[in-house]
Design a protein around this motif. Structure first.
Motif, PDB file in Angstrom:
ATOM      1  N   ARG A   1       5.060  -3.589 -14.867  1.00  0.00           N
ATOM      2  CA  ARG A   1       5.318  -2.166 -14.653  1.00  0.00           C
ATOM      3  C   ARG A   1       6.025  -2.014 -13.314  1.00  0.00           C
ATOM      4  O   ARG A   1       5.558  -2.538 -12.305  1.00  0.00           O
ATOM      5  N   LEU A   2       7.142  -1.309 -13.321  1.00  0.00           N
ATOM      6  CA  LEU A   2       7.927  -1.113 -12.111  1.00  0.00           C
ATOM      7  C   LEU A   2       7.972   0.364 -11.768  1.00  0.00           C
ATOM      8  O   LEU A   2       8.113   1.216 -12.660  1.00  0.00           O
ATOM      9  N   SER A   3       7.819   0.639 -10.482  1.00  0.00           N
ATOM     10  CA  SER A   3       7.962   2.014 -10.004  1.00  0.00           C
ATOM     11  C   SER A   3       8.899   2.020  -8.808  1.00  0.00           C
ATOM     12  O   SER A   3       8.902   1.085  -8.003  1.00  0.00           O
ATOM     13  N   PHE A   4       9.711   3.060  -8.712  1.00  0.00           N
ATOM     14  CA  PHE A   4      10.724   3.157  -7.664  1.00  0.00           C
ATOM     15  C   PHE A   4      10.366   4.309  -6.721  1.00  0.00           C
ATOM     16  O   PHE A   4       9.867   5.361  -7.161  1.00  0.00           O
ATOM     17  N   SER A   5      10.625   4.107  -5.434  1.00  0.00           N
ATOM     18  CA  SER A   5      10.329   5.137  -4.442  1.00  0.00           C
ATOM     19  C   SER A   5      11.300   4.976  -3.284  1.00  0.00           C
ATOM     20  O   SER A   5      12.167   4.097  -3.282  1.00  0.00           O
TER      21      SER A   5
ATOM     22  N   HIS B   1      13.011   1.354  -2.938  1.00  0.00           N
ATOM     23  CA  HIS B   1      11.792   0.539  -2.917  1.00  0.00           C
ATOM     24  C   HIS B   1      11.338   0.278  -4.355  1.00  0.00           C
ATOM     25  O   HIS B   1      11.292   1.211  -5.169  1.00  0.00           O
ATOM     26  N   ILE B   2      11.021  -0.952  -4.642  1.00  0.00           N
ATOM     27  CA  ILE B   2      10.500  -1.309  -5.963  1.00  0.00           C
ATOM     28  C   ILE B   2       9.071  -1.826  -5.803  1.00  0.00           C
ATOM     29  O   ILE B   2       8.818  -2.718  -4.992  1.00  0.00           O
ATOM     30  N   ASN B   3       8.159  -1.273  -6.570  1.00  0.00           N
ATOM     31  CA  ASN B   3       6.781  -1.744  -6.587  1.00  0.00           C
ATOM     32  C   ASN B   3       6.500  -2.403  -7.942  1.00  0.00           C
ATOM     33  O   ASN B   3       6.718  -1.783  -8.990  1.00  0.00           O
ATOM     34  N   TYR B   4       6.023  -3.644  -7.891  1.00  0.00           N
ATOM     35  CA  TYR B   4       5.672  -4.372  -9.109  1.00  0.00           C
ATOM     36  C   TYR B   4       4.172  -4.245  -9.371  1.00  0.00           C
ATOM     37  O   TYR B   4       3.347  -4.399  -8.473  1.00  0.00           O
ATOM     38  N   ASP B   5       3.824  -3.999 -10.598  1.00  0.00           N
ATOM     39  CA  ASP B   5       2.430  -4.050 -11.045  1.00  0.00           C
ATOM     40  C   ASP B   5       2.422  -4.884 -12.326  1.00  0.00           C
ATOM     41  O   ASP B   5       2.811  -4.409 -13.399  1.00  0.00           O
TER      42      ASP B   5
ATOM     43  N   GLY C   1      19.766  -8.180  -3.361  1.00  0.00           N
ATOM     44  CA  GLY C   1      19.874  -7.033  -2.488  1.00  0.00           C
ATOM     45  C   GLY C   1      18.557  -6.516  -1.975  1.00  0.00           C
ATOM     46  O   GLY C   1      18.524  -5.613  -1.130  1.00  0.00           O
ATOM     47  N   TYR C   2      17.434  -7.071  -2.464  1.00  0.00           N
ATOM     48  CA  TYR C   2      16.115  -6.665  -2.011  1.00  0.00           C
ATOM     49  C   TYR C   2      15.453  -7.815  -1.253  1.00  0.00           C
ATOM     50  O   TYR C   2      15.851  -8.981  -1.375  1.00  0.00           O
ATOM     51  N   TYR C   3      14.422  -7.473  -0.488  1.00  0.00           N
ATOM     52  CA  TYR C   3      13.648  -8.493   0.207  1.00  0.00           C
ATOM     53  C   TYR C   3      12.190  -8.042   0.262  1.00  0.00           C
ATOM     54  O   TYR C   3      11.884  -6.852   0.123  1.00  0.00           O
ATOM     55  N   MET C   4      11.311  -9.008   0.447  1.00  0.00           N
ATOM     56  CA  MET C   4       9.880  -8.705   0.531  1.00  0.00           C
ATOM     57  C   MET C   4       9.535  -8.240   1.942  1.00  0.00           C
ATOM     58  O   MET C   4       9.945  -8.867   2.926  1.00  0.00           O
ATOM     59  N   GLN C   5       8.768  -7.171   2.056  1.00  0.00           N
ATOM     60  CA  GLN C   5       8.326  -6.701   3.358  1.00  0.00           C
ATOM     61  C   GLN C   5       7.198  -7.593   3.864  1.00  0.00           C
ATOM     62  O   GLN C   5       6.209  -7.813   3.161  1.00  0.00           O
ATOM     63  N   GLN C   6       7.332  -8.093   5.063  1.00  0.00           N
ATOM     64  CA  GLN C   6       6.356  -9.005   5.625  1.00  0.00           C
ATOM     65  C   GLN C   6       4.977  -8.360   5.712  1.00  0.00           C
ATOM     66  O   GLN C   6       3.947  -9.012   5.508  1.00  0.00           O
ATOM     67  N   GLN C   7       4.941  -7.070   5.988  1.00  0.00           N
ATOM     68  CA  GLN C   7       3.664  -6.375   6.098  1.00  0.00           C
ATOM     69  C   GLN C   7       2.902  -6.417   4.779  1.00  0.00           C
ATOM     70  O   GLN C   7       1.689  -6.616   4.740  1.00  0.00           O
ATOM     71  N   VAL C   8       3.634  -6.251   3.678  1.00  0.00           N
ATOM     72  CA  VAL C   8       2.993  -6.302   2.367  1.00  0.00           C
ATOM     73  C   VAL C   8       2.469  -7.700   2.080  1.00  0.00           C
ATOM     74  O   VAL C   8       1.370  -7.885   1.544  1.00  0.00           O
TER      75      VAL C   8
END
Length: 337
Positions: A287-291, A297-301, A327-334
């Motif tokens: 499941r993908l959600s965009f914000s 921002h893409i959130n994977y579930d 074109g995307y990268y993982m946020q280190q904080q996450v």
């Protein structure tokens, strides 16, 4: 015996039909056999550990002896094979009876001999100009279990110095993948061990002296001669064939054993050309959600589950590989969280 609610190897599920009235729910004959193998092969333990291990091994062997009848009634080929190998290795008084059960579970077809829950198709061939050509090996159900079961059977046959083990060796080699391994990690370890034992006991290294001539119809000028001796028996030799089509011809002369494999890879973008697994083992629901600004921002579930209940109640180690879009990268904080 060993008691375990969860098993490191998923093929070691609760053994046979113990029934609801069994006072110990999780006792397991295949796991106990695995422990007997480990306790029998270790040597030179320091201090009091040696006598304690000897006592534990003796008690485990006695328990296997007393419960061997369970395999005769309800045991599957994997349980029979690992118990037969453990009893042979430990020189149990019931080793001969266990070997008899192992022979009963064997399957023979087309010059091959193996052990499995259900019949495995023979290697596919196609005749052209009265010459047999091997076709690609496709995945089958219970591949990992069949290979590990047959490997334990081969270890038992070799340890007993039985004759006519070549059909077992031939079947194991037909199940190889192009990277030199088999279906999974555990069955690759046991199959490699079994084939090494077979090679040592039959002194194959000492008699191996082969000359192989390889040529491809796609490029008649591309030819190669390979030499296999006891000095390079364990060293893989490769030959790249560009613009591959047609057939590959191999001529072998000399004495000994060698394995020739052909690996062909190509990309496809149509689902019907993709080789499907023999059995769907996992369910993956993403499941993908965009914000964020411009939905940047893409959130994977992602929810995954094991669905191949016919093979085992749970999977072994599983890895979920999630690719990050261009074109995307993982946020280190996450990641830190």
């Amino acid at each position: 015996y060993e008691v375990a609610p969860r098993f490191a190897d998923r093929k070691m599920n609760s053994t046979t039909s113990w029934g609801f009235n069994d006072p110990i729910r999780y006792r397991n004959i295949s796991l106990t056999a695995h422990v007997v193998i480990a306790l029998t092969t270790i040597r030179d333990l320091p201090g009091e550990l040696g006598p304690r291990v000897a006592v534990s091994r003796s008690r485990a062997i006695s328990w296997l002896d007393r419960n061997l009848n369970l395999l005769e009634k309800n045991g599957d080929p994997y349980e029979v094979a690992i118990v037969a190998y453990a009893m042979m290795l430990a020189k149990s008084t019931s080793a001969e009876a266990a070997f008899g059960l192992l022979q009963q579970k064997a399957r023979e077809d087309g010059g091959y001999k193996y052990w499995g829950r259900e019949p495995v198709p023979l290697p596919a061939q196609r005749l052209e100009n009265q010459r047999p050509f091997l076709l690609p090996r496709l995945p089958n159900a219970f591949d990992a279990a069949n290979v590990e079961t047959t490997a334990y059977a081969l270890l038992t046959y070799v340890g007993r110095q039985e004759l006519f083990v070549e059909p077992i060796v031939k079947w194991l080699n037909t199940q190889r993948l192009t990277d030199g391994g088999w279906a999974s990690t555990q069955d690759t370890i046991i199959a490699t061990q079994a084939l090494i034992e077979y090679t040592v006991r039959h002194r194959i290294r000492e008699v191996t002296s082969l000359t192989l001539h390889v040529e491809a119809t796609s490029n008649p000028q591309l030819q190669r001669t390979m030499y296999i001796t006891e000095n390079n028996l364990a060293t893989p030799q490769f030959m790249d064939i560009p613009n591959a089509w047609g057939t590959v011809k191999i001529q072998a002369r000399g004495a000994g054993y060698a394995i020739a494999q052909l690996s062909l890879q190509y990309n496809v973008d149509v689902n019907r050309f993709v080789t499907p697994p023999a059995v769907r083992a996992f369910s993956v629901v993403p499941r993908l959600s965009f914000s964020g600004r411009n939905n940047s921002h893409i959130n994977y579930d992602i929810c995954s589950s094991w669905t191949n209940q016919r093979e085992s109640n749970q999977s072994g180690m599983a890895v979920l590989d999630v690719a990050v879009p261009t074109g995307y990268y993982m946020q280190q904080q996450v990641l830190d969280e």
